[in-house]
Design an enzyme around this catalytic site. Sequence first.
Site, PDB file in Angstrom:
ATOM      1  N   TYR A  64     -19.952 -26.042  20.115  1.00 13.06           N
ATOM      2  CA  TYR A  64     -18.538 -26.321  20.377  1.00 13.06           C
ATOM      3  C   TYR A  64     -18.162 -26.155  21.859  1.00 13.06           C
ATOM      4  CZ  TYR A  64     -18.341 -26.026  15.297  1.00 13.06           C
ATOM      5  OH  TYR A  64     -18.567 -26.238  13.962  1.00 13.06           O
TER       6      TYR A  64
ATOM      7  N   HIS B  40     -19.187 -14.380  24.814  1.00 15.84           N
ATOM      8  CA  HIS B  40     -19.226 -13.461  23.682  1.00 15.84           C
ATOM      9  C   HIS B  40     -20.621 -12.864  23.513  1.00 15.84           C
ATOM     10  CE1 HIS B  40     -20.353 -17.497  22.755  1.00 15.84           C
ATOM     11  NE2 HIS B  40     -20.581 -17.304  21.476  1.00 15.84           N
TER      12      HIS B  40
ATOM     13  N   ASP C 225     -24.630 -12.749  14.852  1.00 19.40           N
ATOM     14  CA  ASP C 225     -23.963 -13.839  14.141  1.00 19.40           C
ATOM     15  C   ASP C 225     -22.777 -14.244  15.001  1.00 19.40           C
ATOM     16  OD1 ASP C 225     -23.981 -15.586  11.889  1.00 19.40           O
ATOM     17  OD2 ASP C 225     -22.130 -14.633  11.237  1.00 19.40           O
TER      18      ASP C 225
ATOM     19  N   ASN D 259     -34.591 -18.724  17.624  1.00 17.02           N
ATOM     20  CA  ASN D 259     -34.038 -19.563  18.683  1.00 17.02           C
ATOM     21  C   ASN D 259     -34.547 -19.081  20.059  1.00 17.02           C
ATOM     22  OD1 ASN D 259     -32.207 -20.349  20.774  1.00 17.02           O
ATOM     23  ND2 ASN D 259     -30.694 -20.885  19.212  1.00 17.02           N
TER      24      ASN D 259
HETATM   25  P1  IMP Z   1     -25.421 -18.636  15.000  1.00 20.14           P
HETATM   26  O1  IMP Z   1     -24.843 -17.324  15.384  1.00 20.14           O
HETATM   27  O2  IMP Z   1     -26.657 -18.939  15.775  1.00 20.14           O
HETATM   28  O3  IMP Z   1     -25.558 -18.782  13.532  1.00 20.14           O
HETATM   29  O4  IMP Z   1     -24.385 -19.736  15.514  1.00 20.14           O
HETATM   30  C1  IMP Z   1     -23.284 -20.129  14.793  1.00 20.14           C
HETATM   31  C2  IMP Z   1     -22.649 -21.378  15.326  1.00 20.14           C
HETATM   32  O5  IMP Z   1     -21.513 -21.011  16.088  1.00 20.14           O
HETATM   33  C3  IMP Z   1     -23.462 -22.251  16.249  1.00 20.14           C
HETATM   34  O6  IMP Z   1     -24.274 -23.131  15.523  1.00 20.14           O
HETATM   35  C4  IMP Z   1     -22.351 -22.997  16.983  1.00 20.14           C
HETATM   36  O7  IMP Z   1     -21.832 -24.003  16.192  1.00 20.14           O
HETATM   37  C5  IMP Z   1     -21.290 -21.925  17.122  1.00 20.14           C
HETATM   38  N1  IMP Z   1     -21.429 -21.206  18.400  1.00 20.14           N
HETATM   39  C6  IMP Z   1     -21.783 -19.908  18.573  1.00 20.14           C
HETATM   40  N2  IMP Z   1     -21.812 -19.586  19.876  1.00 20.14           N
HETATM   41  C7  IMP Z   1     -21.490 -20.703  20.553  1.00 20.14           C
HETATM   42  C8  IMP Z   1     -21.384 -21.000  21.950  1.00 20.14           C
HETATM   43  O8  IMP Z   1     -21.623 -20.183  22.851  1.00 20.14           O
HETATM   44  N3  IMP Z   1     -21.052 -22.270  22.252  1.00 20.14           N
HETATM   45  C9  IMP Z   1     -20.806 -23.213  21.321  1.00 20.14           C
HETATM   46  N4  IMP Z   1     -20.904 -23.001  20.021  1.00 20.14           N
HETATM   47  C10 IMP Z   1     -21.235 -21.749  19.621  1.00 20.14           C
END
Ligand code: IMP
Length: 198
Positions: free
Chosen positions: A155, A181, A70, A9
Amino acid sequence: MKIIFATGNQGKMKEIREIMADLNMDILSMKEAGCDVDIDENGTTFEENALIKARAIASVMTDAIVLADDSGLEVDYLNKEPGVHSARFMGEDTSYDIKNKAIIDKLEGVEDSKRTARFVCVIAAVYPDGTETTVRKTIEGQIGYEIKGENGFGYDPIFYVPEFGCTTAELTMDQKNKISHRGKALMAVKEEIRGKFS
Ligand code: IMP
């Protein structure tokens, strides 16, 4: 010393490069490091998933610090769901407009004090000597009553932060990175790395 961040990403790479710039280390994505491994995120906690990713990369990149994150949204009223399933909630290809509306619907009639939620970010680090660490940081908020704001992703439009009086989708990227976070977890890992290598 080189840092490899286990993500494809570009947004995350930009954020980590900005936050960690003063470490003066090379920061590479998996792809830039020439590392192409398929990782099954089948853990039941954010810590397990972050470690699964970091270990998979560290097993082929033994001379670097490997970081993996994560993250997800925990809604207290929904027993902390979607949690580790945040990306897969209602299907990976379902739009966030639909996912966000569904969460608002599930909380219909629920009073403010029971709408508490948080974004969680865990970053796992695997060091060249085999040491493993994890840090967990959160931002606390509430599920809003409507979708609001155009910034951010996922979200953000339903995540209302009382101190700011708006959702994280109404903050600029800089404002959000300072309190988020992920921003806080990256800062904590930076200090950990600084402590080990200075
Ligand atoms: P990953 O850590 O990239 O796998 O993200 C997990 C999922 O958590 C993302 O696809 C979002 O749906 C949600 N998420 C994580 N961080 C955020 C944020 O800062 N804003 C909104 N959604 C989040």
